[in-house]
Design a protein around this motif. Structure first.
Motif, PDB file in Angstrom:
ATOM      1  N   LEU A  89       0.837  -1.185   0.000  1.00  0.00           N
ATOM      2  CA  LEU A  89       0.000   0.000   0.000  1.00  0.00           C
ATOM      3  C   LEU A  89       0.876   1.241   0.000  1.00  0.00           C
ATOM      4  O   LEU A  89       2.014   1.210   0.474  1.00  0.00           O
ATOM      5  CB  LEU A  89      -0.917   0.025   1.229  1.00  0.00           C
ATOM      6  CG  LEU A  89      -1.932  -1.119   1.361  1.00  0.00           C
ATOM      7  CD1 LEU A  89      -2.675  -1.006   2.673  1.00  0.00           C
ATOM      8  CD2 LEU A  89      -2.914  -1.108   0.204  1.00  0.00           C
ATOM      9  N   ALA A  90       0.342   2.317  -0.518  1.00  0.00           N
ATOM     10  CA  ALA A  90       1.036   3.608  -0.513  1.00  0.00           C
ATOM     11  C   ALA A  90       0.365   4.520   0.499  1.00  0.00           C
ATOM     12  O   ALA A  90      -0.851   4.720   0.447  1.00  0.00           O
ATOM     13  CB  ALA A  90       1.013   4.232  -1.904  1.00  0.00           C
ATOM     14  N   SER A  91       1.148   5.070   1.419  1.00  0.00           N
ATOM     15  CA  SER A  91       0.605   5.983   2.422  1.00  0.00           C
ATOM     16  C   SER A  91       0.438   7.380   1.827  1.00  0.00           C
ATOM     17  O   SER A  91       0.797   7.638   0.675  1.00  0.00           O
ATOM     18  CB  SER A  91       1.519   6.026   3.641  1.00  0.00           C
ATOM     19  OG  SER A  91       2.795   6.509   3.290  1.00  0.00           O
ATOM     20  N   LYS A  92      -0.082   8.292   2.633  1.00  0.00           N
ATOM     21  CA  LYS A  92      -0.357   9.645   2.166  1.00  0.00           C
ATOM     22  C   LYS A  92       0.914  10.388   1.767  1.00  0.00           C
ATOM     23  O   LYS A  92       0.917  11.197   0.845  1.00  0.00           O
ATOM     24  CB  LYS A  92      -1.097  10.420   3.258  1.00  0.00           C
ATOM     25  CG  LYS A  92      -1.531  11.816   2.856  1.00  0.00           C
ATOM     26  CD  LYS A  92      -2.297  12.494   3.972  1.00  0.00           C
ATOM     27  CE  LYS A  92      -2.730  13.893   3.572  1.00  0.00           C
ATOM     28  NZ  LYS A  92      -3.478  14.571   4.662  1.00  0.00           N
ATOM     29  N   ASP A  93       2.040  10.100   2.458  1.00  0.00           N
ATOM     30  CA  ASP A  93       3.297  10.790   2.171  1.00  0.00           C
ATOM     31  C   ASP A  93       4.166  10.048   1.162  1.00  0.00           C
ATOM     32  O   ASP A  93       5.345  10.340   1.022  1.00  0.00           O
ATOM     33  CB  ASP A  93       4.080  11.017   3.464  1.00  0.00           C
ATOM     34  CG  ASP A  93       4.303   9.732   4.243  1.00  0.00           C
ATOM     35  OD1 ASP A  93       3.830   8.665   3.778  1.00  0.00           O
ATOM     36  OD2 ASP A  93       4.917   9.778   5.317  1.00  0.00           O
ATOM     37  N   GLY A  94       3.601   9.059   0.452  1.00  0.00           N
ATOM     38  CA  GLY A  94       4.326   8.394  -0.621  1.00  0.00           C
ATOM     39  C   GLY A  94       5.118   7.183  -0.214  1.00  0.00           C
ATOM     40  O   GLY A  94       5.778   6.577  -1.052  1.00  0.00           O
ATOM     41  N   ALA A  95       5.085   6.785   1.053  1.00  0.00           N
ATOM     42  CA  ALA A  95       5.802   5.585   1.487  1.00  0.00           C
ATOM     43  C   ALA A  95       5.070   4.340   0.993  1.00  0.00           C
ATOM     44  O   ALA A  95       3.846   4.307   0.916  1.00  0.00           O
ATOM     45  CB  ALA A  95       5.932   5.561   3.007  1.00  0.00           C
ATOM     46  N   VAL A  96       5.844   3.313   0.661  1.00  0.00           N
ATOM     47  CA  VAL A  96       5.279   2.029   0.246  1.00  0.00           C
ATOM     48  C   VAL A  96       5.544   1.025   1.355  1.00  0.00           C
ATOM     49  O   VAL A  96       6.689   0.827   1.755  1.00  0.00           O
ATOM     50  CB  VAL A  96       5.907   1.539  -1.076  1.00  0.00           C
ATOM     51  CG1 VAL A  96       5.299   0.212  -1.489  1.00  0.00           C
ATOM     52  CG2 VAL A  96       5.714   2.572  -2.172  1.00  0.00           C
ATOM     53  N   LEU A  97       4.505   0.407   1.867  1.00  0.00           N
ATOM     54  CA  LEU A  97       4.656  -0.511   2.969  1.00  0.00           C
ATOM     55  C   LEU A  97       3.809  -1.747   2.752  1.00  0.00           C
ATOM     56  O   LEU A  97       2.822  -1.726   2.007  1.00  0.00           O
ATOM     57  CB  LEU A  97       4.285   0.159   4.301  1.00  0.00           C
ATOM     58  CG  LEU A  97       2.883   0.744   4.448  1.00  0.00           C
ATOM     59  CD1 LEU A  97       2.542   0.868   5.929  1.00  0.00           C
ATOM     60  CD2 LEU A  97       2.794   2.133   3.826  1.00  0.00           C
ATOM     61  N   SER A  98       4.246  -2.825   3.378  1.00  0.00           N
ATOM     62  CA  SER A  98       3.524  -4.090   3.329  1.00  0.00           C
ATOM     63  C   SER A  98       2.741  -4.236   4.624  1.00  0.00           C
ATOM     64  O   SER A  98       3.324  -4.286   5.708  1.00  0.00           O
ATOM     65  CB  SER A  98       4.504  -5.258   3.161  1.00  0.00           C
ATOM     66  OG  SER A  98       3.829  -6.496   3.182  1.00  0.00           O
ATOM     67  N   VAL A  99       1.415  -4.282   4.514  1.00  0.00           N
ATOM     68  CA  VAL A  99       0.544  -4.264   5.690  1.00  0.00           C
ATOM     69  C   VAL A  99      -0.450  -5.414   5.602  1.00  0.00           C
ATOM     70  O   VAL A  99      -1.003  -5.707   4.543  1.00  0.00           O
ATOM     71  CB  VAL A  99      -0.223  -2.925   5.794  1.00  0.00           C
ATOM     72  CG1 VAL A  99      -1.017  -2.863   7.085  1.00  0.00           C
ATOM     73  CG2 VAL A  99       0.721  -1.753   5.714  1.00  0.00           C
TER      74      VAL A  99
END
Length: 355
Positions: A89-99
């Motif tokens: 997923l991509a957060s609001k500030d552009g980070a890509v994380l696996s959740v």
């Protein structure tokens, strides 16, 4: 869920067929008892359909079913759990994380759970995944990491708003951040970086580079000349004319002064750019960040690239001007990636080096 009222002929047929079923059960007893008597444990309820019409939940204990007339379905009332598989997923500030997430639920109304949804587990899993995606897209990475419990409680309420109509209640949601694949793209150095990249793009769009002019000193990394897009720059004395350089080639070649051993250590990958020019032709460029200070140039790399990136020349300019981000370009289809997506997203580190 109450049944619709029946007409008297329907009630008469229903009663007659039920009587014949009871009669058949008595005539063939005790042999029919092995098939007609069902044991329902305390943690289950049995939903019985008699001639297609639902009855009140049966059990716990012994339940009598009429042969050839009744059909049934067991419903487990115990608390169960499932996990939402980790997704990117991509957060609001552009980070890509696996959740991912762990969800515990139970059925509070057996009749609704059977009547409203065909596959209750799949429907609940999809509802939880959609709620998690919508909640995380609105938050920056730091808030997700610091307020996981608060986000989990919000997800619990949002999921229950949907699943209560199905006779199911979610008791607990636990959010799990597996890994951060790409750090946030917003940083204190953002405005300076954007300004430098915009000047760099405008410099090449103006069609002039001091580094290509004979007898003129090459500008340093912090002294990029900004050329107006409206008025052409005044010709320099002693400068010799050079053939017009493609925008894509100029932009990528300008990366060379910003490459360093630290960047090679951070990225450690080789990229091939297939840039579609306005004429419709495709031109290949490479960015090798595997050895030394790194290299960039026209053509294909010497070895096999780790990632092949295909995009239009206009999108390349927008990428370097920070009008477009690698993740946003990929998700919108403007940037096509062949290879590991996580390695492709490391291009953000290359853009941060342009300062």
């Amino acid at each position: 869920m109450p049944d619709a009222p029946q007409s008297w002929p329907s009630c008469l047929c229903h009663g007659l067929i039920s009587f014949l079923g009871f009669l058949l059960l008595l005539v063939t007893f005790p042999i029919s008892g092995w098939f007609a008597l069902k044991i329902v444990p305390t943690y289950e309820r049995m939903i019985v359909f008699r001639l297609g019409r639902i009855r009140t939940p049966q059990g716990p204990g012994m339940v009598l079913l009429l042969p050839f007339i009744d059909s049934f379905q067991r419903v487990d009332l115990r608390t169960r759990a499932f996990n939402v598989p980790p997704c990117k997923l991509a957060s609001k500030d552009g980070a890509v994380l696996s959740v991912g997430a762990d969800v515990q639920f139970r059925i509070w109304d057996p009749v609704l759970s059977v009547m409203t949804v065909k596959d209750l587990n799949t429907a609940t899993r999809m509802t939880a995944q959609n709620a998690m995606t919508k909640a995380l897209l609105k938050r920056p990475l730091r808030e997700i990491q610091m307020e996981k419990l608060k986000i989990s409680d919000q997800l619990l309420l949002e999921i229950n708003d949907v699943t209560r109509a199905w006779g199911l209640e979610v008791d607990r949601v636990e959010l799990a951040v597996e890994a951060v694949l790409q750090p946030p793209q917003d940083s204190p150095a953002g405005p300076n970086l954007d300004s430098t990249l915009q000047q760099l793009a405008l410099h090449f769009l103006g069609g002039s580079m001091n580094s290509m002019a004979g007898g003129a000193p090459s500008p340093g990394p912090d002294t990029v000349e900004m050329v107006s897009e409206v008025e052409p720059p005044a010709p320099q004395v002693g400068a010799r004319s050079s053939p017009k350089q493609p925008l894509a080639e100029g932009l990528l070649t300008a990366l060379q002064p910003f490459l360093s051993e630290a960047l090679v250590s951070q990225v450690g990958a080789c990229y091939q750019f297939n840039v579609v020019l306005p004429s419709g032709t495709q031109s290949a460029y490479f960015l090798d960040l595997t050895t030394g200070r790194g290299r960039v140039g026209h053509g294909v790399p010497d070895g096999i690239p780790d990632v092949v990136v295909e995009m239009a020349e206009a999108d390349l300019r927008a990428l370097l001007c920070r009008e477009l981000r690698p993740l946003g370009a990929y998700m919108s289809g403007r940037l096509k990636v062949k290879g590991d997506l996580a390695v492709a997203m490391k291009l953000e580190a290359v853009l941060r080096a342009l300062k």
